[in-house]
Write a protein that holds these residues in place. Structure first.
Motif, PDB file in Angstrom:
ATOM      1  N   LEU A 179       0.840  -1.185   0.000  1.00 39.17           N
ATOM      2  CA  LEU A 179       0.000   0.000   0.000  1.00 39.17           C
ATOM      3  C   LEU A 179       0.878   1.239   0.000  1.00 39.17           C
ATOM      4  CD1 LEU A 179      -2.634  -1.025   2.698  1.00 39.17           C
ATOM      5  CD2 LEU A 179      -2.919  -1.066   0.226  1.00 39.17           C
ATOM      6  N   GLN A 183      -2.924   5.582  -0.331  1.00 39.88           N
ATOM      7  CA  GLN A 183      -3.896   4.510  -0.114  1.00 39.88           C
ATOM      8  C   GLN A 183      -4.141   4.294   1.378  1.00 39.88           C
ATOM      9  OE1 GLN A 183      -1.862   1.408  -2.249  1.00 39.88           O
ATOM     10  NE2 GLN A 183      -3.332   1.449  -3.933  1.00 39.88           N
ATOM     11  N   MET A 220      -7.418   3.801  -6.777  1.00 32.99           N
ATOM     12  CA  MET A 220      -7.900   2.723  -5.922  1.00 32.99           C
ATOM     13  C   MET A 220      -9.085   2.003  -6.552  1.00 32.99           C
ATOM     14  SD  MET A 220      -7.471   4.352  -2.086  1.00 32.99           S
ATOM     15  CE  MET A 220      -8.004   2.849  -1.252  1.00 32.99           C
TER      16      MET A 220
END
Length: 250
Positions: A179, A183, A220
């Protein structure tokens, strides 16, 4: 001069002999200490094995007792998963190897079956709930510690299963990807907001530009599969939903 040189050589020889004697004594003492330590460890292992065998059913069926046993092992530097056999001491002394790997398979089952909706991220509490439901009453109660231990057994598979902390909560990641910072910020806010995120929240709370907020959320959605888009929100028009931060009644 010659006589003083002889005395000097003799003194040097005595000094070297003393060094060798001390070295031999040190080696002998060290070996004796090692032998004593091995003897103590053997007695300790036997005692631990006897305790584990006596309380095997309690360790297997009582999550509180199982946690206490694990804490006791950790406090004295024993890893129940380490050992010469597959499954470590859980398998060797307790016969819990099959139970541990069965739980691991159930964790994988839940992670894979929910991956399409959560992108491979699931909160630990939600994972424990879904695995417990899958096991049923006969499977016995499990805890977060049990799941953490089983995930550790999955690490050698290189399948990407890992526990990360986001916004103060444990999240299980079942995909091989890291990540990034943006994020992590979005996921932390989603946990607070029940899974709902809009660009304005990121702008107001984090000081992001609209371009950065939009790019993070769009990535995302389309690149990582961690968000859903709702273009019919009554208040904001476009809203992003993070499934891994939502509660699912399944």
């Amino acid at each position: 001069m010659h006589r003083r040189g002889g005395v000097g050589l003799a003194a040097f020889d005595r000094q070297e002999q003393s060094k060798r004697s001390f070295a031999q004594l040190s080696t002998a003492l060290s070996q004796a200490q090692v032998d004593h330590l091995h003897s103590q460890l053997a007695h300790f292992r036997t005692a631990l094995a006897r305790f584990a065998s006596t309380h095997r059913d309690s360790i297997k069926n009582d999550p509180t007792f199982r946690h206490a046993f694990q804490q006791m092992c950790s406090s004295i530097g024993v890893d129940p998963l380490a050992g010469p056999r597959k499954g470590g001491w859980w398998a060797e002394m307790l016969g819990l190897g099959d139970w541990q790997y069965e739980l691991g398979v159930q964790i994988v089952d839940v992670c894979i079956s929910t991956r399409e909706r959560n992108g491979g991220l699931i909160e630990m509490s939600e994972l424990v709930r879904l695995v417990s439901k899958l096991r049923g009453v006969q499977g016995g109660e499990i805890t977060e510690d049990d799941v953490l231990r089983s995930i550790k057994t999955l690490e050698p598979l290189g399948s990407g299963y890992q526990v990360v902390e986001i916004g103060g909560k444990k999240v299980v990641r079942s995909v091989v990807k890291e990540l990034d910072e943006d994020q992590s910020v979005v996921l932390a806010i989603a946990q607070v907001e029940g899974g709902r995120v809009v660009e304005d929240i990121l702008i107001q709370r984090k000081g992001w530009t609209r371009e950065r907020a939009s790019a993070a959320l769009e990535n995302m959605v389309y690149r990582d599969g961690l968000c859903w888009i709702d273009d019919q929100d009554e208040l904001c028009g476009r809203v992003y939903w993070v499934p891994s931060a939502m509660q699912w009644d399944v």
